[in-house]
Design an enzyme around this catalytic site. Structure first.
Site, mmCIF file in Angstrom:
data_model
loop_
_atom_site.group_PDB
_atom_site.id
_atom_site.type_symbol
_atom_site.label_atom_id
_atom_site.label_comp_id
_atom_site.label_asym_id
_atom_site.label_seq_id
_atom_site.Cartn_x
_atom_site.Cartn_y
_atom_site.Cartn_z
ATOM 1 C CG ASP A 126 -12.362 -18.925 -12.985
ATOM 2 O OD1 ASP A 126 -13.471 -18.463 -12.716
ATOM 3 O OD2 ASP A 126 -11.892 -19.956 -12.441
ATOM 4 C CG ASP B 191 -14.261 -19.134 -6.600
ATOM 5 O OD1 ASP B 191 -13.630 -18.807 -5.583
ATOM 6 O OD2 ASP B 191 -15.398 -18.696 -6.868
HETATM 7 P P1 TMP Z 1 -15.393 -18.946 -10.642
HETATM 8 O O1 TMP Z 1 -16.102 -18.486 -11.884
HETATM 9 O O2 TMP Z 1 -14.628 -17.833 -9.976
HETATM 10 O O3 TMP Z 1 -14.580 -20.167 -10.829
HETATM 11 O O4 TMP Z 1 -16.530 -19.335 -9.562
HETATM 12 C C1 TMP Z 1 -17.434 -20.356 -9.802
HETATM 13 C C2 TMP Z 1 -17.171 -21.591 -9.005
HETATM 14 O O5 TMP Z 1 -17.905 -21.526 -7.773
HETATM 15 C C3 TMP Z 1 -17.667 -22.814 -9.711
HETATM 16 O O6 TMP Z 1 -16.610 -23.651 -10.124
HETATM 17 C C4 TMP Z 1 -18.514 -23.556 -8.704
HETATM 18 C C5 TMP Z 1 -18.299 -22.830 -7.415
HETATM 19 N N1 TMP Z 1 -19.472 -22.779 -6.533
HETATM 20 C C6 TMP Z 1 -19.333 -23.242 -5.233
HETATM 21 O O7 TMP Z 1 -18.239 -23.698 -4.848
HETATM 22 N N2 TMP Z 1 -20.393 -23.194 -4.392
HETATM 23 C C7 TMP Z 1 -21.614 -22.713 -4.779
HETATM 24 O O8 TMP Z 1 -22.549 -22.688 -3.985
HETATM 25 C C8 TMP Z 1 -21.752 -22.242 -6.134
HETATM 26 C C9 TMP Z 1 -23.071 -21.714 -6.605
HETATM 27 C C10 TMP Z 1 -20.654 -22.289 -6.969
HETATM 28 MG MG MG Z 2 -13.128 -21.407 -11.486
#
Ligand code: TMP
Ligand code: MG
Length: 360
Positions: A77, A79
């Protein structure tokens, strides 16, 4: 790592492998030696590392090491897994939040995106709700945010500036992580529900966008003048990664014939990222538990093989990968050092079935 590996190196130094008839018995003795000594990765003894079944983790890592780097793929993953969760007491922005920059969006959009974050993020990490319950709410969150972003007419040529001005940060130890995988030619699939264009820019600006990287994410669709008009493919959110794994990761040629998987994530939804791997042999899942530790500890320990509690580094994955890629790496050192890791051809995938939102 331990005496077994050391014995292997000294035998290699003696060049016993160059005598064909001695090769098989020596390998057998080494394998037995490994089983007997079962040495640990010292980093796994840190108190921030939780394991439901330590012996299974060790067995899996040993099996992966015996199979060698050629059998391995890493699925991660992005974030809050490859990026830090917080730094100096402040949250590090996700790829969506990096877009919160006046170069790209106005004040009203910032306010609305923050309201949505405050509403839906607590739901995303709520230990008392099931994934099924969360799923439609995550679709709602992502849909609303993407609609807001499209209204802002974001310009492609501004994205790099926004990333540069942001406080985006990969976890400590990221250079070792990306370089180890590139050096051993282990494919790294980054599977993110974030924004692919922003993600690419983050790893490019950190000089780790190596040729072994493949990305599945939400990619922006720009019109001919470079203005955001939609998001490509089917929406990816935290709890539908299985669909992307089956439709895309499964088809990636570079991942074929690599039945050993190290999977890294920070959400329980990330556990499905390896569902597209055909005939997996050894799968080791590593979960970063960043937030709501007490509430979620039990479910993380029951779901991931290794849980890292409030660990802002990649030290544990690095130690595991160092061990897995050790000793069997016969081409090693000089050869791999000569491989330049800098070019970045397009290796990006998004789910293509539906253009989101459906154009009028
Ligand atoms: P990931 O799959 O790379 O972890 O990315 C998804 C993450 O993004 C999830 O944990 C929630 C975050 N997110 C935000 O921080 N702001 C937003 O507006 C959205 C839609 C998701
Ligand atoms: Mg994540």
């Amino acid at each position: 790592m331990g005496t077994g590996a050391n014995l292997g190196i000294s035998l290699l130094d003696l060049k016993v492998y160059h005598i064909p008839w001695i090769y098989t018995p020596v390998r057998t003795v080494l394998a037995i030696w490994h089983q007997l000594t079962k040495t640990e990765i010292p980093e796994l003894a840190k108190c921030s590392v939780l394991m439901r079944e330590r012996s299974r983790v060790e067995e899996t890592i040993h099996a992966m090491q015996r199979a060698g780097a050629g059998s391995l793929q890493v699925i991660s993953d992005f974030d809050m897994t490859l990026t830090r969760f917080a730094h100096n007491g402040k949250r590090v922005p996700t790829t969506h939040n990096i877009l919160d920059n006046r170069l790209l969006i106005n004040e009203d959009c910032t306010r609305k995106m923050r309201e949505l974050l405050n509403t839906y993020y607590p739901i995303e990490i709520d230990a008392s709700r099931s994934a099924e319950e969360k799923l439609p709410l995550m679709v709602e969150w992502w849909t609303k945010v993407h609609e807001l972003l499209i209204e802002q007419k974001i310009r492609r040529d501004m994205l790099a500036h926004a990333v540069k001005e942001s406080s985006a940060m990969l976890r400590d130890g990221y250079k070792v992580f990306f370089e180890c995988l590139a050096e051993h030619q282990v494919p790294l699939l980054i599977f993110s529900a974030g924004v692919g264009d922003v993600l690419e820019e983050v790893i490019r600006q950190n000089h780790v966008f190596h040729p072994n990287i493949h990305i599945i994410s939400n990619y922006m669709d720009f019109d001919q003048t470079g203005v955001l008009q939609a998001f490509k493919g089917q929406l990816i959110h935290t709890f539908n990664k299985r669909e992307g794994a089956l439709s895309h990761a499964a088809g990636l040629r570079e991942l074929q014939g690599r039945p050993n998987v190290v999977l890294m994530g920070d959400s329980l939804g990330d556990l499905t990222m390896a569902d597209g791997v055909s005939e997996p042999q050894n799968v080791l899942t590593i979960g970063f538990l960043n937030d709501q530790v007490e509430e979620r500890k039990e479910s993380y320990i029951n779901s991931f093989d290794v849980v890292l509690v409030k660990d802002e580094t990649l030290d544990i994955p690095n130690a595991i990968l160092r061990y897995i890629t050790s000793s069997r790496d016969e081409c090693g050192g000089m050869m791999t050092l000569l491989l330049s890791p800098v070019q970045t051809p397009s290796r990006a995938w998004s789910m293509p079935e539906i253009t989101y939102p459906i154009p009028m």
